[in-house]
Design an enzyme around this catalytic site. Structure first.
Site, PDB file in Angstrom:
ATOM      1  N   ASP A   1       2.068   3.235   6.035  1.00  0.00           N
ATOM      2  CA  ASP A   1       1.203   3.278   4.847  1.00  0.00           C
ATOM      3  C   ASP A   1       0.097   4.300   5.094  1.00  0.00           C
ATOM      4  OD1 ASP A   1       0.191   2.472   2.267  1.00  0.00           O
ATOM      5  OD2 ASP A   1      -1.402   1.413   3.306  1.00  0.00           O
ATOM      6  N   SER A   2      -0.578   4.668   4.000  1.00  0.00           N
ATOM      7  CA  SER A   2      -1.703   5.589   4.145  1.00  0.00           C
ATOM      8  C   SER A   2      -2.872   4.912   4.863  1.00  0.00           C
ATOM      9  CB  SER A   2      -2.158   6.044   2.765  1.00  0.00           C
ATOM     10  OG  SER A   2      -2.672   4.929   2.056  1.00  0.00           O
TER      11      SER A   2
ATOM     12  N   CYS B   1       4.205   1.904   1.024  1.00  0.00           N
ATOM     13  CA  CYS B   1       3.207   2.651   0.263  1.00  0.00           C
ATOM     14  C   CYS B   1       3.903   3.186  -0.992  1.00  0.00           C
ATOM     15  CB  CYS B   1       2.695   3.802   1.128  1.00  0.00           C
ATOM     16  SG  CYS B   1       1.564   4.912   0.279  1.00  0.00           S
TER      17      CYS B   1
ATOM     18  N   GLU C   1     -10.493   0.337   1.684  1.00  0.00           N
ATOM     19  CA  GLU C   1     -10.542   0.978   3.013  1.00  0.00           C
ATOM     20  C   GLU C   1     -11.961   0.943   3.582  1.00  0.00           C
ATOM     21  OE1 GLU C   1      -8.118   2.500   5.055  1.00  0.00           O
ATOM     22  OE2 GLU C   1      -6.562   1.697   3.751  1.00  0.00           O
TER      23      GLU C   1
ATOM     24  N   CYS D   1       0.746  -0.891  -5.854  1.00  0.00           N
ATOM     25  CA  CYS D   1       0.115  -0.269  -4.691  1.00  0.00           C
ATOM     26  C   CYS D   1      -0.038  -1.376  -3.660  1.00  0.00           C
ATOM     27  CB  CYS D   1      -1.257   0.288  -5.071  1.00  0.00           C
ATOM     28  SG  CYS D   1      -2.263   0.787  -3.657  1.00  0.00           S
TER      29      CYS D   1
ATOM     30  N   HIS E   1      -2.053  -1.840  -1.391  1.00  0.00           N
ATOM     31  CA  HIS E   1      -3.430  -2.307  -1.148  1.00  0.00           C
ATOM     32  C   HIS E   1      -3.819  -3.440  -2.129  1.00  0.00           C
ATOM     33  CE1 HIS E   1      -3.932   1.399   1.186  1.00  0.00           C
ATOM     34  NE2 HIS E   1      -5.142   1.006   1.543  1.00  0.00           N
TER      35      HIS E   1
END
Ligand code: DGL
Length: 270
Positions: A7-8, A70, A162, A194, A196
């Site tokens: 993932d990012s 992701c 984040e 997403c 997240h």
């Protein structure tokens, strides 16, 4: 036996958590590209470059199969990765298809022509790059007809998560849900597109209200991965050591991940 998850940043940990529960015997190598998060505001070439770099690191760590946990990487780079880049003895899978199969009530690999499904109005919440790619609508059109999709690019939500600012993330979620409702007042279903977003899933659910069915990816992806590994046991790589890797600051990411997973999760430099 290791399987890679990419993932990012921290979002893929929502998928990690579900996979670790579903497949406790499979060692997982997780790589978060925290140094370059968020991906959602980058162009497709950049996302492709960063994703292939990350996946190469997972292959190096003994994984033969890498899952892009992701949606942004899956929608902006996966097709090109599968067509032009992945070596013949390796596999890279994304997180979009399991979600769309659930939405369209299909079994894995059911390639029959698109048909009418129960859902007619679907809201997609995702990053700007995922929305711009139209990958969701494309995959959906292979499987279903007559579904109206309204998208909402949720700027700022990944950055806030984040940064560890869940209060800001929650406020942004409420304003994005309001913006979506101005375009589609009565969605029947909402897709959290997403990885997240499950971290702020309660905020999405509260803002959407009880009449909207929320589709969240982690459990769907874990089931689909379990199914895939059963059919392709040879894709369990040679690596045996579970690992958490980051391109960002290992201490900072360790602290965030430990808070989120509620157990010590030690990240190392990728
Ligand atoms: N978790 C990624 C996704 O599923 C995050 C995107 C980002 O870095 O912007 O889309």
């Amino acid at each position: 036996m290791a399987v890679g998850l990419f993932d990012s940043g921290l979002g893929g940990l929502t998928v990690y958590k579900a996979v670790a529960q579903r497949l406790p015997d499979v060692p997982i190598v997780y790589l978060g590209d925290n140094a370059h998060t968020p991906y959602g505001v980058r162009d497709f070439d950049e996302i492709y470059e960063l994703t292939t770099k990350g996946v190469s690191r997972l292959f190096q760590a003994g994984c033969d199969l890498a899952v892009l946990a992701c949606n942004t990487a899956s929608s902006a780079a996966l097709r090109r990765i599968q067509e032009d880049w992945v070596p013949p003895d390796k596999r890279v899978l994304g997180v979009f298809v399991p979600l769309i199969e659930a939405l369209t009530e299909r079994q894995w690999g059911d390639n029959s022509p698109p048909r009418e499904v129960e859902l007619k109005n679907v809201a997609l919440f995702a990053t700007p790059a995922t929305v711009r790619s139209r990958a969701f609508q494309r995959e959906l059109a292979f499987r279903a007809i007559g579904v109206d999709v309204e998208t909402q690019a949720c700027a700022g939500v990944v950055d806030a998560i984040e940064e560890g600012d869940l209060i800001l993330a929650g406020a942004l979620v409420r304003s994005h849900v309001e913006a979506l409702r101005r375009k589609m007042p009565k969605p029947e279903a909402a897709v959290l597109g997403c990885t997240h977003y499950p971290i702020v899933e309660e905020e999405f659910r509260a803002a959407l209200g009880p009449d909207v069915k929320v589709y969240s990816q982690p459990a769907l992806v874990a089931d689909s991965l379990a199914d895939y590994l059963e059919r392709h046991p040879e894709m369990r790589g040679t690596g045996e050591t579970p690992m958490f890797l980051t391109t960002g600051d290992p201490q900072r990411v360790t602290d965030q991940a430990t808070r989120f997973l509620r157990r010590k999760t030690e990240f190392h430099a990728a």
